[in-house]
Write a protein that holds these residues in place. Structure first.
Motif, PDB file in Angstrom:
ATOM      1  N   PHE A 162     -59.066   8.267 -44.341  1.00 42.42           N
ATOM      2  CA  PHE A 162     -60.141   7.997 -43.382  1.00 42.42           C
ATOM      3  C   PHE A 162     -61.490   8.503 -43.890  1.00 42.42           C
ATOM      4  N   PHE A 163     -61.531   9.755 -44.368  1.00 41.47           N
ATOM      5  CA  PHE A 163     -62.820  10.300 -44.824  1.00 41.47           C
ATOM      6  C   PHE A 163     -63.327   9.538 -46.051  1.00 41.47           C
ATOM      7  N   ALA A 164     -62.426   9.023 -46.878  1.00 41.07           N
ATOM      8  CA  ALA A 164     -62.862   8.216 -48.034  1.00 41.07           C
ATOM      9  C   ALA A 164     -63.629   6.987 -47.536  1.00 41.07           C
ATOM     10  N   LYS A 165     -63.151   6.406 -46.425  1.00 40.82           N
ATOM     11  CA  LYS A 165     -63.872   5.258 -45.834  1.00 40.82           C
ATOM     12  C   LYS A 165     -65.271   5.676 -45.385  1.00 40.82           C
ATOM     13  N   CYS A 166     -65.379   6.951 -45.021  1.00 40.10           N
ATOM     14  CA  CYS A 166     -66.672   7.497 -44.570  1.00 40.10           C
ATOM     15  C   CYS A 166     -67.524   7.956 -45.759  1.00 40.10           C
ATOM     16  N   GLY A 167     -67.037   7.731 -46.974  1.00 38.02           N
ATOM     17  CA  GLY A 167     -67.788   8.166 -48.152  1.00 38.02           C
ATOM     18  C   GLY A 167     -67.706   9.668 -48.372  1.00 38.02           C
ATOM     19  N   LEU A 168     -66.598  10.277 -47.894  1.00 38.08           N
ATOM     20  CA  LEU A 168     -66.439  11.734 -48.012  1.00 38.08           C
ATOM     21  C   LEU A 168     -65.114  12.090 -48.672  1.00 38.08           C
ATOM     22  N   LYS A 169     -65.155  13.081 -49.543  1.00 35.47           N
ATOM     23  CA  LYS A 169     -63.925  13.591 -50.162  1.00 35.47           C
ATOM     24  C   LYS A 169     -63.409  14.744 -49.304  1.00 35.47           C
ATOM     25  N   LEU A 170     -62.152  14.636 -48.870  1.00 34.42           N
ATOM     26  CA  LEU A 170     -61.546  15.745 -48.124  1.00 34.42           C
ATOM     27  C   LEU A 170     -61.008  16.748 -49.147  1.00 34.42           C
ATOM     28  N   VAL A 171     -61.740  17.828 -49.322  1.00 28.36           N
ATOM     29  CA  VAL A 171     -61.402  18.824 -50.355  1.00 28.36           C
ATOM     30  C   VAL A 171     -60.261  19.716 -49.888  1.00 28.36           C
ATOM     31  N   ASP A 172     -60.426  20.279 -48.684  1.00 30.11           N
ATOM     32  CA  ASP A 172     -59.369  21.108 -48.090  1.00 30.11           C
ATOM     33  C   ASP A 172     -59.627  21.244 -46.591  1.00 30.11           C
ATOM     34  N   PHE A 173     -58.663  21.762 -45.880  1.00 32.97           N
ATOM     35  CA  PHE A 173     -58.836  21.982 -44.432  1.00 32.97           C
ATOM     36  C   PHE A 173     -57.772  22.935 -43.916  1.00 32.97           C
ATOM     37  N   LYS A 174     -58.055  23.460 -42.724  1.00 31.60           N
ATOM     38  CA  LYS A 174     -57.150  24.411 -42.071  1.00 31.60           C
ATOM     39  C   LYS A 174     -56.663  23.824 -40.755  1.00 31.60           C
ATOM     40  N   LEU A 175     -55.376  23.913 -40.493  1.00 32.24           N
ATOM     41  CA  LEU A 175     -54.824  23.435 -39.223  1.00 32.24           C
ATOM     42  C   LEU A 175     -54.180  24.587 -38.470  1.00 32.24           C
ATOM     43  N   GLU A 176     -54.192  24.451 -37.143  1.00 35.18           N
ATOM     44  CA  GLU A 176     -53.425  25.383 -36.311  1.00 35.18           C
ATOM     45  C   GLU A 176     -52.492  24.564 -35.437  1.00 35.18           C
ATOM     46  N   PHE A 177     -51.344  25.125 -35.157  1.00 35.83           N
ATOM     47  CA  PHE A 177     -50.337  24.452 -34.336  1.00 35.83           C
ATOM     48  C   PHE A 177     -49.952  25.365 -33.185  1.00 35.83           C
ATOM     49  N   GLY A 178     -49.398  24.744 -32.132  1.00 37.24           N
ATOM     50  CA  GLY A 178     -48.929  25.543 -30.997  1.00 37.24           C
ATOM     51  C   GLY A 178     -47.687  24.932 -30.382  1.00 37.24           C
ATOM     52  N   ARG A 179     -46.932  25.807 -29.703  1.00 34.37           N
ATOM     53  CA  ARG A 179     -45.756  25.339 -28.946  1.00 34.37           C
ATOM     54  C   ARG A 179     -46.207  24.968 -27.549  1.00 34.37           C
ATOM     55  N   LEU A 180     -45.841  23.747 -27.118  1.00 36.03           N
ATOM     56  CA  LEU A 180     -46.217  23.305 -25.773  1.00 36.03           C
ATOM     57  C   LEU A 180     -45.604  24.230 -24.732  1.00 36.03           C
ATOM     58  N   LEU A 181     -46.427  24.700 -23.798  1.00 34.14           N
ATOM     59  CA  LEU A 181     -45.905  25.577 -22.760  1.00 34.14           C
ATOM     60  C   LEU A 181     -44.866  24.859 -21.893  1.00 34.14           C
ATOM     61  N   GLU A 182     -45.116  23.558 -21.689  1.00 37.71           N
ATOM     62  CA  GLU A 182     -44.202  22.752 -20.876  1.00 37.71           C
ATOM     63  C   GLU A 182     -42.849  22.554 -21.541  1.00 37.71           C
ATOM     64  N   ASP A 183     -42.846  22.543 -22.875  1.00 42.22           N
ATOM     65  CA  ASP A 183     -41.616  22.301 -23.631  1.00 42.22           C
ATOM     66  C   ASP A 183     -41.729  23.006 -24.992  1.00 42.22           C
ATOM     67  N   PRO A 184     -41.363  24.292 -25.030  1.00 41.88           N
ATOM     68  CA  PRO A 184     -41.570  25.103 -26.237  1.00 41.88           C
ATOM     69  C   PRO A 184     -40.810  24.604 -27.467  1.00 41.88           C
ATOM     70  N   SER A 185     -39.906  23.619 -27.282  1.00 38.97           N
ATOM     71  CA  SER A 185     -39.218  23.084 -28.461  1.00 38.97           C
ATOM     72  C   SER A 185     -40.158  22.141 -29.234  1.00 38.97           C
ATOM     73  N   ARG A 186     -41.274  21.763 -28.593  1.00 38.86           N
ATOM     74  CA  ARG A 186     -42.216  20.844 -29.255  1.00 38.86           C
ATOM     75  C   ARG A 186     -43.445  21.571 -29.778  1.00 38.86           C
ATOM     76  N   ILE A 187     -43.700  21.380 -31.085  1.00 39.99           N
ATOM     77  CA  ILE A 187     -44.893  21.958 -31.710  1.00 39.99           C
ATOM     78  C   ILE A 187     -45.915  20.840 -31.898  1.00 39.99           C
ATOM     79  N   VAL A 188     -47.168  21.100 -31.486  1.00 38.42           N
ATOM     80  CA  VAL A 188     -48.225  20.081 -31.628  1.00 38.42           C
ATOM     81  C   VAL A 188     -49.424  20.681 -32.351  1.00 38.42           C
ATOM     82  N   LEU A 189     -50.234  19.790 -32.910  1.00 41.76           N
ATOM     83  CA  LEU A 189     -51.485  20.200 -33.552  1.00 41.76           C
ATOM     84  C   LEU A 189     -52.435  20.720 -32.468  1.00 41.76           C
ATOM     85  N   ALA A 190     -53.090  21.847 -32.726  1.00 48.81           N
ATOM     86  CA  ALA A 190     -54.001  22.423 -31.732  1.00 48.81           C
ATOM     87  C   ALA A 190     -55.332  22.784 -32.389  1.00 48.81           C
ATOM     88  N   ASP A 191     -56.189  23.502 -31.661  1.00 52.31           N
ATOM     89  CA  ASP A 191     -57.503  23.887 -32.200  1.00 52.31           C
ATOM     90  C   ASP A 191     -58.376  22.649 -32.418  1.00 52.31           C
TER      91      ASP A 191
END
Ligand code: TMP
Length: 237
Positions: A162-191
């Protein structure tokens, strides 16, 4: 009203829905574990707009996230999660702490993306940790970790393209994840996903279009964020 939680660049507030929170993007920017701090007009607005569009793209491509809806310029509604104390970093080119740690010059492409983990602790400065540390510290199970790695690489594929389409190189990035309070067996992308937590270089000029402009005093920080938002909008809306 006082926020439920206040971080360096966001605040979390309760909502009428017991399963969701309001996440507010602040104008504050910090670097070097909060030692350097400046407030930029419109930063919250730009990061909210970029992050909301990117989360929409990721959801559409089958990546589960905490995102519910955008409320206004600086606020989104998100599902309540228990944030994992493991940050996941993906690197496509050498930069930042990778260069510091290895002595390798900035901008070297890797044969395959590097995935690394750090312990989410401001007190300790988010130190690099590995699978064995994570197991012994009880931060995540081996299954969780393989899910985090797989998800982070999928996000990398989607965002690199996607960023290449925007004319940008994605060099690196940081992600955070969390367990859904409603269903702690499911981990989703957060932040958030914004130029605060990604390195983005202009594909033509190599110019830095992310928080490194602030970290390194390169100037025109918000001009770069606004430019990223413009390109993201152009390629998504
Ligand atoms: P690093 O090279 O400093 O380890 O950073 C790697 C990526 O992670 C970079 O895109 C910036 C992002 N990052 C954060 O989002 N938060 C942080 O606290 C740090 C140190 C980096």
């Amino acid at each position: 009203m006082t926020p439920l939680y206040e971080g360096k660049s966001k605040r979390l507030w309760t909502t009428e829905n017991p399963h969701t929170l309001r996440m507010e993007f602040k104008n504050d920017a910090t670097a070097f574990n909060g030692q350097k701090k400046v407030s930029f007009e419109n930063k919250g607005r730009f990061n909210n707009a970029i992050s909301t569009l990117i989360y929409g793209l990721l959801e559409q491509r089958g990546v589960p996230t905490h995102f519910v809806r955008q409320i206004d310029d600086t606020n989104v509604e998100v599902k309540k999660v228990d944030i994992l104390m493991v940050e996941v970093i993906v690197r496509n080119l050498s930069a930042g702490s990778y260069c510091k740690r290895t002595g390798i010059e900035e901008g070297r492409p890797f044969s395959r993306p590097i995935v690394e983990f750090s312990y989410k602790s401001d007190e300790l400065g988010d130190p690099l940790i590995n699978d064995d540390y994570i197991r012994e510290m009880g931060l995540a199970t081996a299954d969780d970790l393989s899910f985090l790695r797989q998800s982070a690489l999928k996000v990398n594929d989607i965002l690199t393209e996607f960023f290449a389409k925007c004319g940008l190189k994605l060099v690196d990035f940081k992600l955070e994840f969390g367990r859904l309070l409603e269903d702690p067996s499911r981990i989703v992308l957060a932040d958030e996903i914004s130029p605060d937590g990604c390195r983005l270089w202009d594909l033509k000029t190599g110019e830095k279009m992310d928080k490194d402009r602030f970290r390194r005093d390169l100037g025109n920080v918000m001009e770069a964020y606004e430019e990223v938002l413009g390109r993201v909008k152009q390629n998504l809306l």
